[in-house]
Design a protein around this motif. Structure first.
Motif, mmCIF file in Angstrom:
data_model
loop_
_atom_site.group_PDB
_atom_site.id
_atom_site.type_symbol
_atom_site.label_atom_id
_atom_site.label_comp_id
_atom_site.label_asym_id
_atom_site.label_seq_id
_atom_site.Cartn_x
_atom_site.Cartn_y
_atom_site.Cartn_z
ATOM 1 N N PHE A 1 0.850 -1.181 0.000
ATOM 2 C CA PHE A 1 0.000 0.000 0.000
ATOM 3 C C PHE A 1 0.891 1.238 0.000
ATOM 4 N N VAL A 2 0.674 2.126 -0.959
ATOM 5 C CA VAL A 2 1.511 3.314 -1.085
ATOM 6 C C VAL A 2 0.685 4.435 -1.709
ATOM 7 N N THR A 3 0.930 5.665 -1.295
ATOM 8 C CA THR A 3 0.266 6.780 -1.953
ATOM 9 C C THR A 3 0.977 7.074 -3.266
ATOM 10 N N ALA A 4 0.277 7.741 -4.162
ATOM 11 C CA ALA A 4 0.886 8.099 -5.446
ATOM 12 C C ALA A 4 2.127 8.957 -5.227
ATOM 13 N N SER A 5 2.057 9.879 -4.268
ATOM 14 C CA SER A 5 3.196 10.755 -3.993
ATOM 15 C C SER A 5 4.397 9.963 -3.485
ATOM 16 N N GLN A 6 4.163 9.017 -2.566
ATOM 17 C CA GLN A 6 5.264 8.194 -2.046
ATOM 18 C C GLN A 6 5.904 7.367 -3.146
ATOM 19 N N LEU A 7 5.064 6.780 -3.991
ATOM 20 C CA LEU A 7 5.562 5.953 -5.087
ATOM 21 C C LEU A 7 6.455 6.756 -6.021
ATOM 22 N N LEU A 8 5.969 7.910 -6.453
ATOM 23 C CA LEU A 8 6.709 8.703 -7.430
ATOM 24 C C LEU A 8 7.932 9.362 -6.811
ATOM 25 N N LEU A 9 7.849 9.710 -5.529
ATOM 26 C CA LEU A 9 9.019 10.266 -4.846
ATOM 27 C C LEU A 9 10.123 9.219 -4.761
ATOM 28 N N ASP A 10 9.750 7.989 -4.459
ATOM 29 C CA ASP A 10 10.721 6.904 -4.365
ATOM 30 C C ASP A 10 11.364 6.640 -5.724
ATOM 31 N N LEU A 11 10.542 6.503 -6.752
ATOM 32 C CA LEU A 11 11.091 6.215 -8.081
ATOM 33 C C LEU A 11 11.923 7.375 -8.602
ATOM 34 N N GLY A 12 11.460 8.587 -8.361
ATOM 35 C CA GLY A 12 12.188 9.761 -8.849
ATOM 36 C C GLY A 12 13.516 9.983 -8.158
ATOM 37 N N ALA A 13 13.695 9.390 -6.969
ATOM 38 C CA ALA A 13 14.936 9.573 -6.213
ATOM 39 C C ALA A 13 16.053 8.647 -6.679
ATOM 40 N N GLN A 14 15.746 7.691 -7.550
ATOM 41 C CA GLN A 14 16.775 6.745 -8.020
ATOM 42 C C GLN A 14 17.707 7.455 -9.005
ATOM 43 N N ASP B 1 -2.763 4.852 -3.625
ATOM 44 C CA ASP B 1 -3.786 5.689 -3.007
ATOM 45 C C ASP B 1 -3.590 7.166 -3.382
ATOM 46 N N GLU B 2 -4.692 7.896 -3.382
ATOM 47 C CA GLU B 2 -4.690 9.363 -3.528
ATOM 48 C C GLU B 2 -4.190 9.830 -4.890
ATOM 49 N N MET B 3 -4.563 9.146 -5.933
ATOM 50 C CA MET B 3 -4.249 9.629 -7.271
ATOM 51 C C MET B 3 -5.171 10.798 -7.592
ATOM 52 N N GLY B 4 -4.599 11.934 -7.917
ATOM 53 C CA GLY B 4 -5.412 13.076 -8.303
ATOM 54 C C GLY B 4 -5.350 14.250 -7.361
ATOM 55 N N TYR B 5 -4.743 14.076 -6.202
ATOM 56 C CA TYR B 5 -4.679 15.180 -5.248
ATOM 57 C C TYR B 5 -3.577 16.176 -5.583
#
Length: 255
Positions: free
Chosen positions: A131-144, A167-171
């Motif tokens: 379970f991950v928020t959209a922001s957490q997912l993209l922050l993690d991937l973008g940090a690589q 979770d929280e896609m669109g905020y």
């Protein structure tokens, strides 16, 4: 107190037997178990212990944290909700065909709660879930910082997880690079592994999340192609709770 035998059993991975060795010997002696009975009991206890440890690992890796169970959900509050479809998702019917579930609802109608309970049911049934928020997912991937590191993290979210909940896609709105990263996650899971996504926006408004991304349409197509869309309509339940609490405080202050 440990013994050489208990240590040897632990080194072989027989932790339940190692930890309860004294009690096991006493019980087997008192009941006059034969070799078959003893081994059957040992196998049963080890199987239970390994199942418990496996469940603990899956729960820890799911990153679910604390959440309200569906028993607390007020089905009568939303103006519109397909309870049968929600309960089908909670039974994990969508997993067999690698289908997706998209929960579309305004803020405060329990879409995150439903998504968390779906993930929890998956864990209880022996699946890996994250379970991950959209922001957490993209922050993690973008940090690589290297392509190899990025590919490793993408595999973490795709091939290594049976059920991914975003979770929280669109905020928040994201740039084109973030859109490309999310597209890679969705594309790698497409028709292979299920995805649950929650959003407060209708699909027609999704391009506003990635205003400059060429892949926005392709991203939406892959999400909804094999998806059960659960639309919930109504007023915010949290707002109702806040208003009821304020009314209660006013009533107490007048006493």
């Amino acid at each position: 107190m440990t013994t050489p035998l208990a240590d040897r059993l632990a080194s072989l991975g027989l932790h339940a037997t190692s930890q309860g060795l004294s009690d096991l010997i006493a019980r087997a002696t008192k009941a006059r178990w034969g070799a078959t009975e003893l081994l059957e009991h040992l196998a049963d206890e080890e199987q239970k212990e390994r199942g418990r440890r496996s469940l603990e690992r899956r729960l820890s890796r799911s990153r679910l944290g604390r959440f309200k169970p569906m028993a607390d959900y007020d089905w009568g509050w939303p103006r519109k909700i397909d309870r049968e479809a929600v309960e089908s998702a909670l039974r994990l019917d969508f997993l067999e065909g690698a289908r997706n579930v998209v929960i579309v609802a305004p803020q405060g109608l329990g879409k995150t709660m439903i998504a968390q309970n779906i993930a929890h049911q998956a864990v209880l049934k022996g699946h890996s879930a994250l379970f991950v928020t959209a922001s957490q997912l993209l922050l993690d991937l973008g940090a690589q910082d290297t392509s190899r590191a990025l590919d490793r993290r993408l595999r973490h979210y795709t091939s290594r997880t049976s059920l991914l909940v975003i979770d929280e896609m669109g905020y928040l709105a994201y740039d084109a690079r973030n859109a490309d990263l999310l597209f890679q996650v969705v594309a790698r899971r497409y028709e292979q592994r299920s995805l649950v996504m929650t959003t407060n926006l209708a699909f027609s408004d999704w391009p506003t999340i990635f205003p400059n991304a060429a892949c926005a349409t392709a991203l939406i197509d892959r999400v909804i192609h094999h998806a059960d869309v659960l639309a919930i309509e109504g007023e915010s339940y949290r707002r109702r709770e806040a208003e009821e609490a304020a009314t209660t405080r006013k009533a107490k202050s007048k006493r």
